[in-house]
Design a protein around this motif. Sequence first.
Motif, PDB file in Angstrom:
ATOM      1  N   ILE A   1       0.837  -1.202   0.000  1.00  0.00           N
ATOM      2  CA  ILE A   1       0.000   0.000   0.000  1.00  0.00           C
ATOM      3  C   ILE A   1       0.870   1.250   0.000  1.00  0.00           C
ATOM      4  CG2 ILE A   1      -1.763   1.305   1.237  1.00  0.00           C
ATOM      5  CD1 ILE A   1      -2.696  -1.364   2.473  1.00  0.00           C
ATOM      6  N   ILE A   2       1.948   1.233   0.784  1.00  0.00           N
ATOM      7  CA  ILE A   2       2.854   2.378   0.844  1.00  0.00           C
ATOM      8  C   ILE A   2       3.490   2.620  -0.523  1.00  0.00           C
ATOM      9  CG2 ILE A   2       5.042   3.202   1.800  1.00  0.00           C
ATOM     10  CD1 ILE A   2       4.226   1.858   4.450  1.00  0.00           C
ATOM     11  N   GLU A   3       3.961   1.570  -1.167  1.00  0.00           N
ATOM     12  CA  GLU A   3       4.572   1.727  -2.487  1.00  0.00           C
ATOM     13  C   GLU A   3       3.567   2.271  -3.491  1.00  0.00           C
ATOM     14  OE1 GLU A   3       6.183  -2.156  -3.357  1.00  0.00           O
ATOM     15  OE2 GLU A   3       8.196  -1.494  -2.759  1.00  0.00           O
ATOM     16  N   GLU A   4       2.343   1.807  -3.408  1.00  0.00           N
ATOM     17  CA  GLU A   4       1.292   2.289  -4.293  1.00  0.00           C
ATOM     18  C   GLU A   4       1.049   3.781  -4.070  1.00  0.00           C
ATOM     19  OE1 GLU A   4      -3.441   1.269  -5.270  1.00  0.00           O
ATOM     20  OE2 GLU A   4      -2.471   0.485  -3.453  1.00  0.00           O
ATOM     21  N   GLY A   5       1.014   4.179  -2.794  1.00  0.00           N
ATOM     22  CA  GLY A   5       0.788   5.583  -2.477  1.00  0.00           C
ATOM     23  C   GLY A   5       1.938   6.482  -2.891  1.00  0.00           C
ATOM     24  N   ILE A   6       3.168   6.002  -2.761  1.00  0.00           N
ATOM     25  CA  ILE A   6       4.331   6.777  -3.204  1.00  0.00           C
ATOM     26  C   ILE A   6       4.289   6.949  -4.718  1.00  0.00           C
ATOM     27  CG2 ILE A   6       6.845   6.755  -3.418  1.00  0.00           C
ATOM     28  CD1 ILE A   6       6.945   5.344  -0.682  1.00  0.00           C
ATOM     29  N   ALA A   7       3.927   5.881  -5.419  1.00  0.00           N
ATOM     30  CA  ALA A   7       3.876   5.930  -6.879  1.00  0.00           C
ATOM     31  C   ALA A   7       2.835   6.920  -7.385  1.00  0.00           C
ATOM     32  CB  ALA A   7       3.586   4.532  -7.430  1.00  0.00           C
ATOM     33  N   THR A   8       1.741   7.067  -6.679  1.00  0.00           N
ATOM     34  CA  THR A   8       0.685   8.005  -7.101  1.00  0.00           C
ATOM     35  C   THR A   8       0.915   9.414  -6.574  1.00  0.00           C
ATOM     36  OG1 THR A   8      -0.719   7.490  -5.179  1.00  0.00           O
ATOM     37  CG2 THR A   8      -1.027   6.150  -7.182  1.00  0.00           C
ATOM     38  N   GLY A   9       1.922   9.587  -5.725  1.00  0.00           N
ATOM     39  CA  GLY A   9       2.208  10.902  -5.172  1.00  0.00           C
ATOM     40  C   GLY A   9       1.388  11.238  -3.932  1.00  0.00           C
ATOM     41  N   GLU A  10       0.617  10.282  -3.421  1.00  0.00           N
ATOM     42  CA  GLU A  10      -0.194  10.544  -2.230  1.00  0.00           C
ATOM     43  C   GLU A  10       0.621  10.440  -0.947  1.00  0.00           C
ATOM     44  OE1 GLU A  10      -3.988   8.381  -2.184  1.00  0.00           O
ATOM     45  OE2 GLU A  10      -3.768   8.099  -4.350  1.00  0.00           O
ATOM     46  N   PHE A  11       1.643   9.592  -0.937  1.00  0.00           N
ATOM     47  CA  PHE A  11       2.455   9.376   0.256  1.00  0.00           C
ATOM     48  C   PHE A  11       3.863   9.897   0.021  1.00  0.00           C
ATOM     49  CE2 PHE A  11      -0.025   5.175   1.162  1.00  0.00           C
ATOM     50  CZ  PHE A  11      -1.153   5.903   1.499  1.00  0.00           C
ATOM     51  N   ARG A  12       4.460  10.399   1.084  1.00  0.00           N
ATOM     52  CA  ARG A  12       5.883  10.727   1.021  1.00  0.00           C
ATOM     53  C   ARG A  12       6.680   9.449   1.230  1.00  0.00           C
ATOM     54  NH1 ARG A  12       8.397  11.437   5.999  1.00  0.00           N
ATOM     55  NH2 ARG A  12       7.056  11.256   7.830  1.00  0.00           N
ATOM     56  N   LYS A  13       7.949   9.493   0.932  1.00  0.00           N
ATOM     57  CA  LYS A  13       8.778   8.307   1.085  1.00  0.00           C
ATOM     58  C   LYS A  13       9.048   8.049   2.564  1.00  0.00           C
ATOM     59  CE  LYS A  13      11.067   8.372  -3.408  1.00  0.00           C
ATOM     60  NZ  LYS A  13      12.375   8.379  -4.122  1.00  0.00           N
ATOM     61  N   VAL A  14       8.674   6.872   3.021  1.00  0.00           N
ATOM     62  CA  VAL A  14       8.941   6.455   4.395  1.00  0.00           C
ATOM     63  C   VAL A  14       9.538   5.054   4.357  1.00  0.00           C
ATOM     64  CG1 VAL A  14       7.051   7.844   5.336  1.00  0.00           C
ATOM     65  CG2 VAL A  14       6.635   5.450   4.701  1.00  0.00           C
ATOM     66  N   ASP A  15      10.131   4.661   5.441  1.00  0.00           N
ATOM     67  CA  ASP A  15      10.668   3.303   5.564  1.00  0.00           C
ATOM     68  C   ASP A  15       9.502   2.380   5.934  1.00  0.00           C
ATOM     69  OD1 ASP A  15      11.771   0.884   6.514  1.00  0.00           O
ATOM     70  OD2 ASP A  15      13.637   1.890   7.085  1.00  0.00           O
ATOM     71  N   PRO A  16       9.083   1.482   5.046  1.00  0.00           N
ATOM     72  CA  PRO A  16       7.933   0.617   5.335  1.00  0.00           C
ATOM     73  C   PRO A  16       8.114  -0.234   6.589  1.00  0.00           C
ATOM     74  CG  PRO A  16       8.456   0.556   3.000  1.00  0.00           C
ATOM     75  CD  PRO A  16       9.591   1.271   3.689  1.00  0.00           C
ATOM     76  N   LYS A  17       9.340  -0.652   6.837  1.00  0.00           N
ATOM     77  CA  LYS A  17       9.598  -1.471   8.022  1.00  0.00           C
ATOM     78  C   LYS A  17       9.333  -0.673   9.289  1.00  0.00           C
ATOM     79  CE  LYS A  17      13.869  -2.273   9.060  1.00  0.00           C
ATOM     80  NZ  LYS A  17      15.245  -2.832   9.009  1.00  0.00           N
ATOM     81  N   LEU A  18       9.833   0.560   9.325  1.00  0.00           N
ATOM     82  CA  LEU A  18       9.621   1.389  10.507  1.00  0.00           C
ATOM     83  C   LEU A  18       8.156   1.796  10.644  1.00  0.00           C
ATOM     84  CD1 LEU A  18      12.796   3.673  10.456  1.00  0.00           C
ATOM     85  CD2 LEU A  18      12.426   1.486  11.638  1.00  0.00           C
ATOM     86  N   PHE A  19       7.481   2.044   9.524  1.00  0.00           N
ATOM     87  CA  PHE A  19       6.066   2.391   9.599  1.00  0.00           C
ATOM     88  C   PHE A  19       5.242   1.214  10.119  1.00  0.00           C
ATOM     89  CE2 PHE A  19       1.774   3.233   7.994  1.00  0.00           C
ATOM     90  CZ  PHE A  19       1.609   4.549   8.411  1.00  0.00           C
ATOM     91  N   TYR A  20       5.662  -0.001   9.793  1.00  0.00           N
ATOM     92  CA  TYR A  20       4.987  -1.189  10.324  1.00  0.00           C
ATOM     93  C   TYR A  20       5.080  -1.210  11.849  1.00  0.00           C
ATOM     94  CZ  TYR A  20       4.117  -6.095  11.449  1.00  0.00           C
ATOM     95  OH  TYR A  20       3.631  -7.263  12.009  1.00  0.00           O
ATOM     96  N   PHE A  21       6.269  -0.910  12.385  1.00  0.00           N
ATOM     97  CA  PHE A  21       6.414  -0.897  13.846  1.00  0.00           C
ATOM     98  C   PHE A  21       5.671   0.285  14.461  1.00  0.00           C
ATOM     99  CE2 PHE A  21      10.040  -3.730  12.940  1.00  0.00           C
ATOM    100  CZ  PHE A  21       9.778  -4.721  13.877  1.00  0.00           C
ATOM    101  N   ASN A  22       5.628   1.418  13.756  1.00  0.00           N
ATOM    102  CA  ASN A  22       4.796   2.532  14.219  1.00  0.00           C
ATOM    103  C   ASN A  22       3.355   2.071  14.370  1.00  0.00           C
ATOM    104  OD1 ASN A  22       6.480   4.939  12.055  1.00  0.00           O
ATOM    105  ND2 ASN A  22       6.943   4.395  14.166  1.00  0.00           N
TER     106      ASN A  22
END
Length: 207
Positions: free
Chosen positions: A139-160
């Motif tokens: 989902i994060i990669e999809e959002g980055i590709a569409t410009g909706e999400f900024r680049k984040v570390d998916p692993k760290l966001f999972y722990f968040n």
Amino acid sequence: MRTAHREDKGVIREALLDATSALMRELDTIDVGILDIAARANVNHGMIRYYFGSKEGMLLALLDRDVGVRIRQLEALHRLRISPTERMRLHLNGILDTYYQIPYLNRLIQAMVRDASAERVYHIAEELLKPIASAQHRIIEEGIATGEFRKVDPKLFYFNTIGAADGLYSNRFTLSAVFGGIPNADDALHERYKAQTVDTLLAGLLA
């Protein structure tokens, strides 16, 4: 006759899993006794060995059931034709609901992998946990590709995400002792916490 017998076995097996889950939630611990579980399920405690081989086998079956339902929900989520932002919102709401319904989840996972066989550790990691982490990553990669999400570390966001989801529901003492004597989160508090937590996590993700 054979069909009825299989149905009876399924009912008893589910009753034992339901009883284990209920006691863990009520007592706020994963250390529940087999006699208490059997009494809650209204069966002889020997049924635990009969259906699961051991209490440990029953706990693994409970973990498989609890997490398996959520994995199937994630698969359905990815089939929806919605924006990455809305998909993430639904995903985060689902995780918060999961930890409200199953507050013992992280404790059970840690207990089941501690000093466990390599085969069991692999099963829990690859078949139960990685599908959820991978779905969120997707989902994060999809959002980055569409410009909706900024680049984040998916692993760290999972722990968040997991830390925020687990925090309220696994901290009954803090909730009770520090915040007004509330013994545990009820539906109203859960809805408030879910809304605030999802908004907070999304705010850190949106471009």
